[in-house]
Design an enzyme around this catalytic site. Structure first.
Site, short mmCIF file in Angstrom:
data_model
loop_
_atom_site.label_atom_id
_atom_site.label_comp_id
_atom_site.label_asym_id
_atom_site.label_seq_id
_atom_site.Cartn_x
_atom_site.Cartn_y
_atom_site.Cartn_z
N HIS A 99 0.63 -1.05 0.07
CA HIS A 99 0.11 -0.03 0.00
C HIS A 99 0.74 1.22 -0.04
O HIS A 99 1.98 1.31 0.65
CB HIS A 99 -0.71 -0.12 1.23
CG HIS A 99 -0.23 -0.20 2.36
ND1 HIS A 99 0.11 -1.61 3.04
CD2 HIS A 99 0.05 0.51 3.47
CE1 HIS A 99 0.52 -1.47 4.11
NE2 HIS A 99 0.74 -0.06 4.66
N HIS A 101 0.95 5.16 1.21
CA HIS A 101 0.38 6.07 2.13
C HIS A 101 0.50 7.60 1.45
O HIS A 101 1.37 7.99 0.96
CB HIS A 101 1.29 6.27 3.47
CG HIS A 101 1.11 5.11 4.33
ND1 HIS A 101 0.53 5.08 5.43
CD2 HIS A 101 1.84 3.83 4.47
CE1 HIS A 101 0.63 3.77 6.08
NE2 HIS A 101 1.49 3.12 5.46
#
Ligand code: AMP
Ligand code: ZN
Length: 135
Positions: A99, A101
């Site tokens: 992922h 951020h």
């Protein structure tokens, strides 16, 4: 049932505040934001980290971050943002589903980044050579 928390978010088993979705990528609010509007951008398919993410998905992930960043900035009134990826437990990766951020930044928000130090004389060339040899 998977025990990956992000796969469960994608499957709708865990609620999230989704802000963007397409066929390959989803973005939703981080549950514990560094600043308001902190968003996670993830592939729908489960890949543990960046090193195993197919090139095309890597491109798509960054493209989505680029696409939604202006909306986040304007939406929360931020002045800029940090785009980060923690790769590996030692780097602070807590969720093993890759992922990005996207963290909005505000003037004087106190979210200091870590500071660097210059190499001792001659050391930079040694380190650069160690890395080049692995490419
Ligand atoms: P990292 O440390 O890079 O693996 O980041 C994982 C992030 O996922 C952290 O910032 C958490 O706050 C966030 N997080 C964990 N669980 C959830 C959840 N259920 N919904 C949204 N964000 C989450
Ligand atoms: Zn997953």
């Amino acid at each position: 049932m998977t025990d990956c928390i992000f796969c469960r978010i994608i499957a709708g088993e865990i609620p999230s505040d989704k802000i963007y979705e397409d066929d390959e990528v989803v973005a939703f609010l981080d549950i514990a934001p560094v600043n308001p509007g902190h968003v996670l951008v993830i592939p729908k398919a489960h890949y543990p980290d960046l090193l195993v993410l197919p090139e095309q998905l890597t491109v798509q992930l960054v493209m989505v971050a680029q696409k939604i960043a202006p909306a986040i900035i304007t939406g929360v009134g931020a002045a800029g943002f940090n785009l980060t990826l923690n790769n590996g437990v030692v780097a602070g990766q807590a969720v093993g589903h890759v992922h990005l951020h996207l963290i909005p930044r505000f003037k004087d928000d106190g979210r200091e980044l870590w500071s660097g130090q210059p190499y001792p004389a001659g050391e930079a060339a040694v380190v650069a050579e160690k890395i080049r040899k692995q490419l």
